[in-house]
Motif scaffolding. Structure first.
Motif, PDB file in Angstrom:
ATOM      1  N   GLY A 109       0.814  -1.208   0.000  1.00 55.74           N
ATOM      2  CA  GLY A 109       0.000   0.000   0.000  1.00 55.74           C
ATOM      3  C   GLY A 109       0.849   1.259   0.000  1.00 55.74           C
ATOM      4  O   GLY A 109       2.075   1.205  -0.157  1.00 55.74           O
ATOM      5  N   TYR A 110       0.206   2.396   0.175  1.00 45.90           N
ATOM      6  CA  TYR A 110       0.919   3.678   0.225  1.00 45.90           C
ATOM      7  C   TYR A 110      -0.007   4.700   0.886  1.00 45.90           C
ATOM      8  O   TYR A 110      -1.213   4.452   1.046  1.00 45.90           O
ATOM      9  CB  TYR A 110       1.317   4.140  -1.177  1.00 45.90           C
ATOM     10  N   GLU A 111       0.549   5.815   1.243  1.00 45.12           N
ATOM     11  CA  GLU A 111      -0.263   6.851   1.869  1.00 45.12           C
ATOM     12  C   GLU A 111      -0.955   7.667   0.778  1.00 45.12           C
ATOM     13  O   GLU A 111      -0.280   8.299  -0.045  1.00 45.12           O
ATOM     14  CB  GLU A 111       0.611   7.752   2.735  1.00 45.12           C
ATOM     15  N   VAL A 112      -2.261   7.645   0.797  1.00 44.97           N
ATOM     16  CA  VAL A 112      -2.995   8.309  -0.287  1.00 44.97           C
ATOM     17  C   VAL A 112      -2.714   9.813  -0.308  1.00 44.97           C
ATOM     18  O   VAL A 112      -2.852  10.463  -1.339  1.00 44.97           O
ATOM     19  CB  VAL A 112      -4.521   8.064  -0.222  1.00 44.97           C
ATOM     20  N   GLU A 113      -2.296  10.350   0.830  1.00 40.84           N
ATOM     21  CA  GLU A 113      -1.992  11.778   0.863  1.00 40.84           C
ATOM     22  C   GLU A 113      -0.836  12.122  -0.081  1.00 40.84           C
ATOM     23  O   GLU A 113      -0.769  13.229  -0.617  1.00 40.84           O
ATOM     24  CB  GLU A 113      -1.652  12.218   2.278  1.00 40.84           C
ATOM     25  N   ASN A 116      -2.268  12.939  -3.411  1.00 40.47           N
ATOM     26  CA  ASN A 116      -2.845  14.288  -3.427  1.00 40.47           C
ATOM     27  C   ASN A 116      -1.752  15.331  -3.622  1.00 40.47           C
ATOM     28  O   ASN A 116      -1.837  16.195  -4.503  1.00 40.47           O
ATOM     29  CB  ASN A 116      -3.583  14.526  -2.101  1.00 40.47           C
ATOM     30  N   GLU A 141     -10.231   4.274  -1.498  1.00 36.33           N
ATOM     31  CA  GLU A 141      -9.659   5.507  -0.947  1.00 36.33           C
ATOM     32  C   GLU A 141      -9.101   6.421  -2.045  1.00 36.33           C
ATOM     33  O   GLU A 141      -9.296   7.635  -2.020  1.00 36.33           O
ATOM     34  CB  GLU A 141      -8.547   5.170   0.056  1.00 36.33           C
ATOM     35  N   GLU A 142      -8.398   5.837  -3.022  1.00 36.43           N
ATOM     36  CA  GLU A 142      -7.802   6.684  -4.070  1.00 36.43           C
ATOM     37  C   GLU A 142      -8.857   7.315  -4.959  1.00 36.43           C
ATOM     38  O   GLU A 142      -8.744   8.485  -5.330  1.00 36.43           O
ATOM     39  CB  GLU A 142      -6.847   5.885  -4.964  1.00 36.43           C
ATOM     40  N   LEU A 144     -11.943   7.946  -4.196  1.00 38.29           N
ATOM     41  CA  LEU A 144     -12.653   8.973  -3.426  1.00 38.29           C
ATOM     42  C   LEU A 144     -11.826  10.249  -3.365  1.00 38.29           C
ATOM     43  O   LEU A 144     -12.350  11.355  -3.483  1.00 38.29           O
ATOM     44  CB  LEU A 144     -12.956   8.470  -2.006  1.00 38.29           C
ATOM     45  N   LEU A 145     -10.512  10.075  -3.182  1.00 39.96           N
ATOM     46  CA  LEU A 145      -9.644  11.253  -3.120  1.00 39.96           C
ATOM     47  C   LEU A 145      -9.635  11.992  -4.454  1.00 39.96           C
ATOM     48  O   LEU A 145      -9.815  13.217  -4.498  1.00 39.96           O
ATOM     49  CB  LEU A 145      -8.217  10.839  -2.741  1.00 39.96           C
ATOM     50  N   THR A 147     -11.787  11.970  -6.731  1.00 37.35           N
ATOM     51  CA  THR A 147     -13.101  12.587  -6.934  1.00 37.35           C
ATOM     52  C   THR A 147     -13.206  13.881  -6.127  1.00 37.35           C
ATOM     53  O   THR A 147     -13.633  14.922  -6.641  1.00 37.35           O
ATOM     54  CB  THR A 147     -14.225  11.615  -6.509  1.00 37.35           C
ATOM     55  N   ALA A 148     -12.789  13.808  -4.875  1.00 38.93           N
ATOM     56  CA  ALA A 148     -12.942  14.958  -3.974  1.00 38.93           C
ATOM     57  C   ALA A 148     -12.158  16.177  -4.450  1.00 38.93           C
ATOM     58  O   ALA A 148     -12.606  17.306  -4.284  1.00 38.93           O
ATOM     59  CB  ALA A 148     -12.508  14.582  -2.560  1.00 38.93           C
TER      60      ALA A 148
END
Lengths: 254, 108
Positions: A109-113, A116, A141-142, A144-145, A147-148
């Protein structure tokens, strides 16, 4: 400021990557500087359409998300030769294509931040007008990010019942995230469907503007399955539809 | 009490009503489920370009009443949880996602 356009679908096989790549070409043809992020990290593919092959020293998005390589070093100029004479440019941030790297990403995995930050950082450093995010299908999560943070969400669907239902879910999520603009694209419409009827039906069902109704095309599969239809066959109805969609999006976003 | 519940109908003071934000780091899954909408909007704006000081004040003022909080309390709680941080480079408040990682398949 760079505008972010996420191209998303609830299910796979909608032609999302093809649409993303060809939209990038249409924007570049209008003289815009465009970035393309392949965030479909589990099943990358958009690089093929740009004819990009990673060399041993080519960095990918995985190197940034799971390592310390600056995102700028993971972007590659893939502007088609036919567009290179103009001002428009396409910078691709591909995902790793070898099995070991994909497996490592899925395992660790990785930090979705970081994703961003990477999007905004590349937009700024490369002075991009638009950044297209080719997402993984479904909701996680990715997606959604992406999209946001989008200025516009392009939802791609095929005209079948499962896509109708799943697309409704994804649009509801986008509305909760207050995405400023959204367009619905029906892709791979069989020839026996009435395009205007489909347009009216989806417009009424989802309450967001229909960006394009794009035909299913066997000849396009043959001509441009591994390249950009907009470059190879610009007069094809599918290419013309994408060009029109790009003009609509540019008007709305820029 | 959930964050979507209305303020105490008995009229308790804002200080007596704890803000029912979920515990733990902020994930996108958590953000999309948050209520009220004004709080989602605040955090979504923070994910995008970030919030200048007046923007943050305005967003907190819009979201706080639904949570029975004063705007300053809401702002403080978001910072305490680590959901908002000051980005000195951009000179803006930015939403900070936690360390939740994308789900990985089970190991063989």
């Amino acid at each position: 400021m760079t505008r972010i356009l996420s191209v998303h679908s609830f299910r796979g096989g909608t032609g999302k990557s093809n649409l993303s790549a060809n939209l990038a070409a249409a924007f570049a043809a209008k003289g815009l500087r465009v970035g393309v992020f392949d965030t479909d990290l589990a099943s990358p593919g958009i690089h093929v359409l740009f004819g990009f092959t990673a060399g041993p020293d080519s960095h990918t998005l995985n190197d940034h998300l799971q390592g310390s390589i600056p995102i700028e070093k993971c972007s590659h100029d893939v502007t088609p030769a036919s567009l290179a004479g103009g001002k428009g440019r396409i910078y691709l941030v591909p995902a790793a294509m070898d099995g070991d790297r994909i497996a490592r990403l899925l395992r660790e995995g990785y930090e979705v931040e970081r994703l961003n930050d990477a999007l905004f950082s590349l937009g700024q450093s490369q002075h991009l007008d638009l950044l297209i995010v080719d997402t993984h299908p479904g909701i996680n999560e990715e997606t959604l990010l992406s999209t946001a943070i989008s200025d516009c969400l392009v939802m791609v669907m095929r005209p079948d019942q499962q896509d109708y239902l799943g697309t409704a879910v994804a649009i509801e999520v986008a509305q909760r995230l207050m995405v400023p603009e959204a367009r619905l694209v029906v892709n791979k419409l069989p020839a026996h469907f009435d395009a205007e009827q489909v347009r009216a039906r989806v417009a009424q069902s989802y309450g967001i503007p229909v960006g394009a109704i794009l035909p299913l095309s066997d000849d396009l599969l043959t001509i441009a399955s591994g390249s950009l239809a907009l470059v190879d066959v610009p007069s094809h109805p599918w290419s013309a539809g994408v060009t029109q969609l790009a003009a609509d999006l540019a008007d709305a976003l820029l | 009490m959930r964050s979507s519940d209305p303020p105490d109908a008995a009229g308790a003071s804002a200080a007596a009503v704890p803000l029912a934000l979920p515990d733990g780091p902020l994930s996108m899954g958590r953000l999309v489920a948050l209520e009220p909408a004004a709080l989602r909007q605040l955090l979504t704006m923070g994910l995008r370009a970030g919030l200048a000081e007046p923007d943050l004040d305005a967003c907190c003022a819009a979201a706080a009443p639904s949570l029975g909080q004063a705007p300053e309390q809401l702002r403080a709680r978001l910072q305490e949880r680590g959901w908002l941080r000051w980005d000195p480079e951009r000179q803006r408040w930015r939403t900070r996602l936690g360390t939740d990682r994308p789900p990985a398949p089970p190991q063989a």
